[in-house]
Scaffold this motif. Structure first.
Motif, PDB file in Angstrom:
ATOM      1  N   HIS A  44       0.978  -1.289  -0.004  1.00  0.00           N
ATOM      2  CA  HIS A  44       0.041   0.057   0.077  1.00  0.00           C
ATOM      3  C   HIS A  44       0.938   1.243  -0.106  1.00  0.00           C
ATOM      4  N   ALA A  45       2.033   1.099   0.742  1.00  0.00           N
ATOM      5  CA  ALA A  45       2.452   2.288   0.600  1.00  0.00           C
ATOM      6  C   ALA A  45       3.482   2.604  -0.781  1.00  0.00           C
ATOM      7  N   GLU A  46       3.766   1.700  -1.370  1.00  0.00           N
ATOM      8  CA  GLU A  46       4.424   1.984  -2.352  1.00  0.00           C
ATOM      9  C   GLU A  46       3.341   2.297  -3.487  1.00  0.00           C
ATOM     10  N   ALA A  47       2.210   1.746  -3.478  1.00  0.00           N
ATOM     11  CA  ALA A  47       1.188   2.400  -4.568  1.00  0.00           C
ATOM     12  C   ALA A  47       0.892   4.034  -4.140  1.00  0.00           C
ATOM     13  N   TYR A  48       0.954   4.211  -2.818  1.00  0.00           N
ATOM     14  CA  TYR A  48       0.447   5.423  -2.418  1.00  0.00           C
ATOM     15  C   TYR A  48       1.670   6.238  -2.931  1.00  0.00           C
ATOM     16  N   VAL A  49       3.021   5.877  -2.740  1.00  0.00           N
ATOM     17  CA  VAL A  49       4.031   6.889  -3.085  1.00  0.00           C
ATOM     18  C   VAL A  49       4.058   7.029  -4.639  1.00  0.00           C
ATOM     19  N   ASN A  50       3.673   5.971  -5.573  1.00  0.00           N
ATOM     20  CA  ASN A  50       3.776   6.178  -6.713  1.00  0.00           C
ATOM     21  C   ASN A  50       2.376   6.393  -7.756  1.00  0.00           C
ATOM     22  N   ALA A  51       1.632   6.725  -6.476  1.00  0.00           N
ATOM     23  CA  ALA A  51       0.223   6.940  -7.000  1.00  0.00           C
ATOM     24  C   ALA A  51      -0.428   5.918  -7.944  1.00  0.00           C
ATOM     25  N   THR A  52      -0.198   4.533  -7.758  1.00  0.00           N
ATOM     26  CA  THR A  52      -0.596   3.506  -8.478  1.00  0.00           C
ATOM     27  C   THR A  52      -1.767   2.790  -7.751  1.00  0.00           C
ATOM     28  N   LYS A  53      -2.148   1.661  -8.375  1.00  0.00           N
ATOM     29  CA  LYS A  53      -3.029   0.976  -7.516  1.00  0.00           C
ATOM     30  C   LYS A  53      -2.398  -0.296  -6.944  1.00  0.00           C
ATOM     31  N   VAL A  54      -3.118  -0.877  -6.052  1.00  0.00           N
ATOM     32  CA  VAL A  54      -2.635  -1.967  -5.410  1.00  0.00           C
ATOM     33  C   VAL A  54      -3.361  -3.362  -5.905  1.00  0.00           C
ATOM     34  N   LYS A  55      -2.719  -4.384  -6.422  1.00  0.00           N
ATOM     35  CA  LYS A  55      -3.429  -5.607  -6.796  1.00  0.00           C
ATOM     36  C   LYS A  55      -3.362  -6.480  -5.762  1.00  0.00           C
ATOM     37  N   ASP A  56      -4.666  -7.003  -5.436  1.00  0.00           N
ATOM     38  CA  ASP A  56      -4.664  -7.943  -4.308  1.00  0.00           C
ATOM     39  C   ASP A  56      -4.197  -9.353  -4.739  1.00  0.00           C
ATOM     40  N   ARG A  57      -3.367  -9.746  -3.903  1.00  0.00           N
ATOM     41  CA  ARG A  57      -2.616 -10.977  -4.076  1.00  0.00           C
ATOM     42  C   ARG A  57      -3.268 -12.003  -4.265  1.00  0.00           C
ATOM     43  N   ILE A  58      -4.533 -12.258  -4.011  1.00  0.00           N
ATOM     44  CA  ILE A  58      -5.186 -13.503  -4.357  1.00  0.00           C
ATOM     45  C   ILE A  58      -6.261 -13.337  -5.578  1.00  0.00           C
ATOM     46  N   THR A  59      -6.892 -12.202  -5.366  1.00  0.00           N
ATOM     47  CA  THR A  59      -7.964 -11.789  -6.477  1.00  0.00           C
ATOM     48  C   THR A  59      -7.720 -10.897  -7.641  1.00  0.00           C
ATOM     49  N   ASN A  60      -6.277 -10.370  -7.557  1.00  0.00           N
ATOM     50  CA  ASN A  60      -5.743  -9.876  -8.667  1.00  0.00           C
ATOM     51  C   ASN A  60      -6.687  -8.469  -8.865  1.00  0.00           C
ATOM     52  N   THR A  69       9.658   3.015   1.149  1.00  0.00           N
ATOM     53  CA  THR A  69       9.634   2.222  -0.265  1.00  0.00           C
ATOM     54  C   THR A  69      11.030   2.117  -0.937  1.00  0.00           C
ATOM     55  N   SER A  70      11.800   3.323  -0.737  1.00  0.00           N
ATOM     56  CA  SER A  70      12.834   3.182  -1.370  1.00  0.00           C
ATOM     57  C   SER A  70      14.085   2.394  -0.752  1.00  0.00           C
ATOM     58  N   TYR A  71      13.961   2.198   0.720  1.00  0.00           N
ATOM     59  CA  TYR A  71      14.884   1.485   1.365  1.00  0.00           C
ATOM     60  C   TYR A  71      14.799   0.153   1.023  1.00  0.00           C
ATOM     61  N   MET A  72      13.388  -0.455   1.116  1.00  0.00           N
ATOM     62  CA  MET A  72      13.129  -1.698   0.729  1.00  0.00           C
ATOM     63  C   MET A  72      13.488  -2.163  -0.783  1.00  0.00           C
ATOM     64  N   PHE A  73      13.386  -1.213  -1.502  1.00  0.00           N
ATOM     65  CA  PHE A  73      13.518  -1.539  -3.043  1.00  0.00           C
ATOM     66  C   PHE A  73      15.032  -1.354  -3.335  1.00  0.00           C
ATOM     67  N   ALA A  74      15.913  -0.802  -2.543  1.00  0.00           N
ATOM     68  CA  ALA A  74      17.317  -0.628  -2.503  1.00  0.00           C
ATOM     69  C   ALA A  74      18.067  -2.019  -2.192  1.00  0.00           C
ATOM     70  N   LYS A  75      17.251  -2.541  -1.074  1.00  0.00           N
ATOM     71  CA  LYS A  75      17.658  -3.728  -0.280  1.00  0.00           C
ATOM     72  C   LYS A  75      17.439  -4.871  -1.523  1.00  0.00           C
ATOM     73  N   LEU A  76      16.230  -4.987  -2.051  1.00  0.00           N
ATOM     74  CA  LEU A  76      15.878  -6.078  -2.869  1.00  0.00           C
ATOM     75  C   LEU A  76      16.599  -5.990  -4.173  1.00  0.00           C
ATOM     76  N   ARG A  77      17.197  -4.710  -4.420  1.00  0.00           N
ATOM     77  CA  ARG A  77      18.169  -4.694  -5.802  1.00  0.00           C
ATOM     78  C   ARG A  77      19.554  -5.372  -5.364  1.00  0.00           C
ATOM     79  N   ARG A  78      19.905  -5.288  -4.242  1.00  0.00           N
ATOM     80  CA  ARG A  78      21.125  -5.797  -3.885  1.00  0.00           C
ATOM     81  C   ARG A  78      20.836  -7.311  -3.431  1.00  0.00           C
ATOM     82  N   GLY A  79      19.741  -7.816  -3.606  1.00  0.00           N
ATOM     83  CA  GLY A  79      19.518  -9.300  -3.494  1.00  0.00           C
ATOM     84  C   GLY A  79      19.373  -9.651  -2.129  1.00  0.00           C
ATOM     85  N   ASP A  80      19.108  -8.573  -1.201  1.00  0.00           N
ATOM     86  CA  ASP A  80      19.070  -9.054   0.258  1.00  0.00           C
ATOM     87  C   ASP A  80      17.454  -9.560   0.507  1.00  0.00           C
ATOM     88  N   VAL A  81      17.538 -10.326   1.305  1.00  0.00           N
ATOM     89  CA  VAL A  81      16.122 -10.854   1.694  1.00  0.00           C
ATOM     90  C   VAL A  81      15.577  -9.849   2.381  1.00  0.00           C
TER      91      VAL A  81
END
Ligand SMILES: Nc1ncnc2c1ncn2[C@@H]1O[C@H](COP(=O)(O)OP(=O)(O)O)[C@@H](O)[C@H]1O
Ligand SMILES: [Mg+2]
Length: 649
Positions: free
Chosen positions: A514-530, A562-574
């Motif tokens: 939700h935070a990511e969608a909020y920051v990027n002004a996009t929508k959230v996709k429900d993980r189950i129903t899409n 959002t940027s912290y987590m994506f930076a981590k993901l880019r580095r391949g961190d779990v």
């Protein structure tokens, strides 16, 4: 049963046999020529004392605290810290002192100036000075045996037999310098018994032993009235004076600490309790590498590590006396402060408890609270942060304030004060409080609550300085009271929320989506129903308010995460819900809040109905099974929580 016993005995007897065989294997008796052959193969057999001690510790290995180790990052400035395996499982939070001791031994083993200095461990009572020295002495006990002249009272180096005129050639041949000359006893025997033929003097081998007084001499503090240098250098044996002519070395009893400790260690316990005159021998021993002989014999060569220890009061008194300057110059002082990391301090108590006969249930967080108190008492106050925060920073923890990781540099805090850790309560103080807490318990348990009560009682009884007493009581009655409640509330929540980790993880994932969608002004996709939907602002707020983030700070927080987590993901961190301190805390608080009401009801024993009683039983069971309580301790802490956390308002 009978067979089992017989088996045990049989097993043990075979160990005894192996032990005896290994001992007889090591027996050696030869001449100087045999020794020289051995020396050619392995020069280390003729090492001087500092080198021998250094090696006997070093041989157990070194572990480098990696940069990735969190203690290394937070506490040692990312410096790759060497830790010595020999000390690692016995001493905690003392890496810096041990490093300095080892540095001293290393320089001394290279025959630097340190080899002619006394090592002084200086620290408050109960900081582990005696224990450190004891442990070093034990390293010698497991070191290889030394070769020495047979029947020499000071077990001297066989190379002393080699006459001065041959030593230059010896050095050219072996690349090794011979230090020191025969002691009066050996010289006498060489002349009288072996007719001066040094090649026929037997050389033997023997081990170091604390109890056997072989290679390890101890000088306890002496009463000035009974102080007698014979304790250091031996004496003339009066019973033998009739047998031999005057000044015959056979009348010497070379059994003083310096004689015994030759080639090993001489320990001065509480060294400055002794009179200054007494200490001159110590200084001569290091500086001249010789000690006086009783009677009228020449000085006796001495090679050994002199280890001394004392507390600050004695040291200050000694230092302030002008006449002692010469001695001060010969001393390498290493501070041994109390441990200032509470998780390491806790390990000390665990160690001490594990070697005692202590047998009772210790509830979770009991020793943690005690160690927090010990460290708090030792820290000097600062204007930068409160004491509890300083304690956590010293423990390498992240400090979160208003949704941010607080940037306080541990070095800034350290530099503000000098000699921190030289005051405060000792490990013994805490151990005694543990004993008392147990003695007062009728259920054979100790909990953080009874621990704290016991500490309060002991502070009131033993700390006579009014100001200090107030300071310590404040830590116990307020700081740690509140801190423990926080710890306890989290733990009870965990016991309440089924699948706590999964719930936390799912809150985390939702928050990120939700935070990511909020920051990027996009929508959230429900993980189950899409299904696509707008970010749920009220959900985001419900998390953020847990750590006091309000108003415009929210947007920043969401963007940062959002940027912290994506930076981590880019580095391949779990990444998981614990990846970012502030968010972790918010999630925990959210979960705590979610069960607050039910906790309040269920923990109140009076108003429980059947269903609540069942829930209560489940919670106790979880605390026992998953969190290390027993039933009594679980009930005690729940009652405490009920009375302090969720009062009916
Ligand atoms: N940092 C530490 N790590 C492990 N044990 C410690 C530490 N500090 C103190 N101790 C233990 O506390 C006890 C008291 O220490 P002791 O060596 O007698 O202190 P000192 O000689 O400095 O007064 C010992 O059993 C020691 O093992
Ligand atoms: Mg001591």
């Amino acid at each position: 049963m009978g067979i089992l016993m017989a088996n045990k005995t049989q097993k043990f007897l075979s160990s005894i046999k192996a032990h005896q065989e290994s001992k007889s294997d090591e027996k050696f008796r030869g001449m100087l020529s045999d020794y020289l052959k051995l020396l050619e193969e392995d020069q280390s057999i003729a090492s001087l004392a500092h080198k021998r001690l250094y090696r006997s510790i070093n041989i157990h290995g070194i572990t480098k605290l990696k940069e990735s180790d969190s203690r290394c990052q937070q506490i040692f400035n990312g410096e790759e810290l060497k830790t010595y395996n020999y000390f690692q499982s016995h001493f905690f939070g003392m890496e810096q002192s041990i490093k300095k001791i080892m540095r001293f031994l290393h320089s001394a083993s290279l025959k630097g100036e340190e080899s002619r200095q006394v090592l002084l461990l200086l620290g408050p009572v109960g900081a582990g000075k005696s224990a450190l020295v004891e442990h070093m002495k034990r390293a010698l006990e497991s070191a290889p045996d030394i070769y020495h002249i047979e029947k020499c009272p000071i077990r001297e180096e066989p190379l002393h037999l080699i006459p001065r005129s041959l030593r230059k050639e010896f050095k050219e041949t072996y690349g090794l310098a011979i230090e020191g000359d025969l002691c009066p006893v050996c010289r006498h025997r060489l002349l009288e018994e072996y007719d001066g033929d040094y090649m026929s003097v037997p050389v033997v081998k023997s081990s170091f032993s604390i109890r056997g007084r072989r290679g390890i001499g101890v000088v306890p503090p002496m009463d000035p009235n009974t102080q007698d240098t014979s304790i250091l250098i031996g004496s003339e044996d009066i019973s033998k004076l009739d047998l031999y002519p005057e000044d015959d070395p056979r009348a010497l009893s070379l059994n003083g600490a310096f004689n015994v400790g030759n080639r090993g260690i001489v320990e001065f316990v509480e060294v400055f309790k002794n009179e200054i005159e007494f200490l001159h021998t110590m200084i001569t021993a290091t500086q001249e590498k010789s000690v006086p002989s009783p009677g009228k014999q020449a000085m006796i060569y001495f090679d050994g590590v002199i280890l001394s220890h004392c507390n600050e009061a004695e040291w200050n008194k000694f230092k302030s006396e002008h006449t002692n300057e010469a001695i001060l110059d010969r001393i390498v002082r290493i501070n041994v402060p109390y441990c200032l990391e509470y998780t390491q301090e806790e390990k000390i108590y665990n160690k001490l408890l594990s070697i005692s006969d202590f047998d009772c249930h210790i509830a979770p967080h009991t020793l943690e609270v005690a160690s927090m108190f010990a460290v708090l008492s030792r820290l000097k106050p600062t204007n930068k942060v409160d004491s509890l925060t300083k304690m956590k920073i010293y423990n390498g923890e992240e400090i979160i304030e208003k949704g941010l990781i607080k940037k306080v540099d541990i070095n800034d805090l350290r530099e503000e004060v000098r000699d921190e850790g030289m005051t405060g309560v000792s490990t013994r103080f805490i151990m005694k409080a543990i004993d008392n807490a147990l003695a007062d318990s009728d259920k054979n348990i100790i909990t953080p609550i009874s621990m704290r009560d016991s500490l309060i009682k002991q502070v009131k009884e033993q700390i006579t300085n009014e100001e200090e007493r107030k300071r310590l009581l404040l830590f116990l009655q307020k700081t740690l009271h509140e801190e423990y409640l926080k710890i306890l509330e989290k733990e009870i929540t965990k016991a309440f929320v089924s699948a706590y980790e999964e719930q936390a993880e799912s809150l985390f994932n939702n928050y990120l989506d939700h935070a990511e969608a909020y920051v990027n002004a996009t929508k959230v996709k429900d993980r189950i129903t899409n299904e696509e939907m707008d970010p749920d602002n009220s959900f985001l707020v419900s998390i953020e308010e847990q750590i006091g983030i309000k108003g415009t700070a929210r947007d920043n927080f969401r963007a940062d995460i959002t940027s912290y987590m994506f930076a981590k993901l880019r580095r391949g961190d779990v990444i998981d819900w614990k990846a970012y301190g502030p968010l972790k805390e918010a999630i925990e608080n959210k979960l705590v809040a979610s069960v607050k009401e039910i906790s309040r009801i269920v923990t109140k024993s009076k108003s429980r109905d059947n269903k609540q009683q069942r829930k209560y039983g489940e919670m106790v069971a979880t605390l026992v099974e998953d969190y290390g309580y027993n039933e009594d301790s679980a009930e005690e802490v729940i009652k405490f929580a009920a009375n302090n956390l969720w009062r009916d308002s």
